[in-house]
Design a protein around this motif. Sequence first.
Motif, short mmCIF file in Angstrom:
data_model
loop_
_atom_site.label_atom_id
_atom_site.label_comp_id
_atom_site.label_asym_id
_atom_site.label_seq_id
_atom_site.Cartn_x
_atom_site.Cartn_y
_atom_site.Cartn_z
N ALA A 177 -10.42 16.50 6.79
CA ALA A 177 -9.32 16.68 5.84
C ALA A 177 -9.41 15.60 4.77
O ALA A 177 -9.95 14.51 5.01
N HIS A 178 -8.90 15.92 3.60
CA HIS A 178 -8.83 14.99 2.47
C HIS A 178 -7.37 14.58 2.29
O HIS A 178 -6.51 15.43 2.06
N GLU A 179 -7.08 13.29 2.42
CA GLU A 179 -5.72 12.79 2.31
C GLU A 179 -5.62 11.80 1.15
O GLU A 179 -6.03 10.65 1.28
N PRO A 180 -5.07 12.21 0.01
CA PRO A 180 -4.84 11.26 -1.09
C PRO A 180 -3.70 10.30 -0.73
O PRO A 180 -2.66 10.72 -0.26
N LYS A 181 -3.91 9.02 -0.97
CA LYS A 181 -2.89 8.00 -0.74
C LYS A 181 -2.60 7.27 -2.05
O LYS A 181 -3.21 7.54 -3.08
N PHE A 182 -1.66 6.32 -1.97
CA PHE A 182 -1.23 5.61 -3.18
C PHE A 182 -2.38 4.82 -3.80
O PHE A 182 -2.56 4.80 -5.01
N TRP B 266 -9.13 -4.84 -3.41
CA TRP B 266 -10.21 -4.06 -4.04
C TRP B 266 -9.72 -2.68 -4.45
O TRP B 266 -10.03 -2.22 -5.56
N LEU B 267 -8.95 -2.02 -3.59
CA LEU B 267 -8.42 -0.70 -3.94
C LEU B 267 -7.46 -0.79 -5.12
O LEU B 267 -7.47 0.08 -6.01
N LEU B 268 -6.63 -1.83 -5.15
CA LEU B 268 -5.71 -2.00 -6.27
C LEU B 268 -6.47 -2.24 -7.57
O LEU B 268 -6.13 -1.67 -8.62
N TRP B 269 -7.50 -3.07 -7.50
CA TRP B 269 -8.30 -3.34 -8.70
C TRP B 269 -8.97 -2.07 -9.20
O TRP B 269 -9.00 -1.80 -10.40
N LYS B 270 -9.52 -1.28 -8.29
CA LYS B 270 -10.15 -0.03 -8.68
C LYS B 270 -9.14 0.95 -9.28
O LYS B 270 -9.44 1.67 -10.23
N LYS B 271 -7.94 0.98 -8.73
CA LYS B 271 -6.91 1.88 -9.23
C LYS B 271 -6.50 1.51 -10.65
O LYS B 271 -6.25 2.37 -11.50
N HIS C 203 0.83 -1.20 0.00
CA HIS C 203 0.00 0.00 0.00
C HIS C 203 0.87 1.26 0.00
O HIS C 203 0.48 2.30 -0.50
N SER C 204 2.06 1.13 0.58
CA SER C 204 3.03 2.23 0.56
C SER C 204 4.07 1.93 -0.52
O SER C 204 4.64 0.84 -0.55
N PRO C 205 4.34 2.89 -1.42
CA PRO C 205 5.22 2.60 -2.56
C PRO C 205 6.69 2.48 -2.22
O PRO C 205 7.47 2.02 -3.03
N GLU C 206 7.10 2.89 -1.01
CA GLU C 206 8.53 2.81 -0.68
C GLU C 206 8.93 1.34 -0.50
O GLU C 206 8.15 0.52 -0.03
N PRO C 207 10.19 0.99 -0.88
CA PRO C 207 10.61 -0.42 -0.86
C PRO C 207 11.17 -0.89 0.48
O PRO C 207 11.46 -2.07 0.63
N PHE C 208 11.36 0.01 1.45
CA PHE C 208 12.05 -0.37 2.67
C PHE C 208 11.27 -1.39 3.49
O PHE C 208 11.85 -2.29 4.09
N SER C 209 9.95 -1.26 3.52
CA SER C 209 9.14 -2.23 4.26
C SER C 209 9.24 -3.62 3.63
O SER C 209 9.29 -4.63 4.33
N ASN C 210 9.30 -3.68 2.29
CA ASN C 210 9.45 -4.97 1.62
C ASN C 210 10.79 -5.62 1.94
O ASN C 210 10.87 -6.82 2.16
#
Length: 350
Positions: free
Chosen positions: A287-292, A192-197, A133-140
């Motif tokens: 507040a509106h927070e856009p995420k990946f 589901w979020l990935l499919w919608k994206k 869900h987070s695009p940074e690779p460090f968690s992976n």
Amino acid sequence: MEILQTLGMALGLASLAGLNLYLTVFVTGLAIQQHWIDISQTHPDLAVLGHPAIIAISGALYLLQFFADKVPWVDSLWDTVHTVIRPVGGAFLAIRVLGTPDPVLDVIAALLAGSVTLMVHGVKAGTRLVANHSPEPFSNIALSVTEDVTVLGGLALIRHDPTLAFFVFSAVLLAIAYFGPKLFRAVKVNAWLLWKKLTSPAADQLETELPKTLPHELEIACHSANLLGEKIVWAVPCVSGSARGIPANVFGYLLATEGDPARLAFVAKRAWRKTAQQLELATYKVAHEPKFLSENVVLYSLEKKPKFIFLFARSQRPVVKAVVASLQERLESTPQPALPAEPEPATVPG
């Protein structure tokens, strides 16, 4: 005691195969070939793992996984491919450990061990999908290294004390069974979020009117939350974030009524029951927070907790903007609690 040791080894190898099948086979085979362990009397059928060809192939495949596991989304694709491979490998390892001469027992052992491997694999794959869900690779990278260390530690435990390994891996599986539904909901939401994206590109045009209707199966839950029977102003489908009184990763509806402008409700259907939760938002801001993968509506207060987060698909950005605009208008019209009056300074007689 020998039975517990055999079960501990079979259960341990089947579990570790769900994390990293190739590393499990490679290290076990290398230990057998180099005579770090002696299985000639206890588990002779497992000696096949020490064959040079098996060691070479498992080592090469582990090298591929070593790099694939550290790249966002590539790791999830790799896990998808191995949804069948890992349970088959785990079942093979367990059968070799048990060494049963009865074909019926072989089938039973394969089914049970394959289910164990699939359970662990599901947790691994689900955790990776949530981390992506987070695009940074460090968690992976951190997850990949942790999984490899866990496999090595698990193999060392099996070598040192198979009986203890049986109880440790049994406890781990019980924990997976307990926390599994929560992880499954998180995986379902992220998928589901990935499919919608991927299938519905984001848009910026504001919608003129928000939906005002609920599915009929949620009307009863809405009525229980809407105590005064006010008319619904809008009801938008979303996914709940983690907050007090609201379970995380539940598909439902966020709705506003014509009554108190500082009150919302979240209604949802969970399994066989319906839930409804009122949100008292006096002193709150929006507040509106856009995420990946999502567009989030965040409701927070500097004076009290909790903070509420509701997730929408990226394609629902116009809906989110309209919801935020409506909530800002409603919260600004809410009378703020009066501050206590400051005491007047006492007069000193002259």
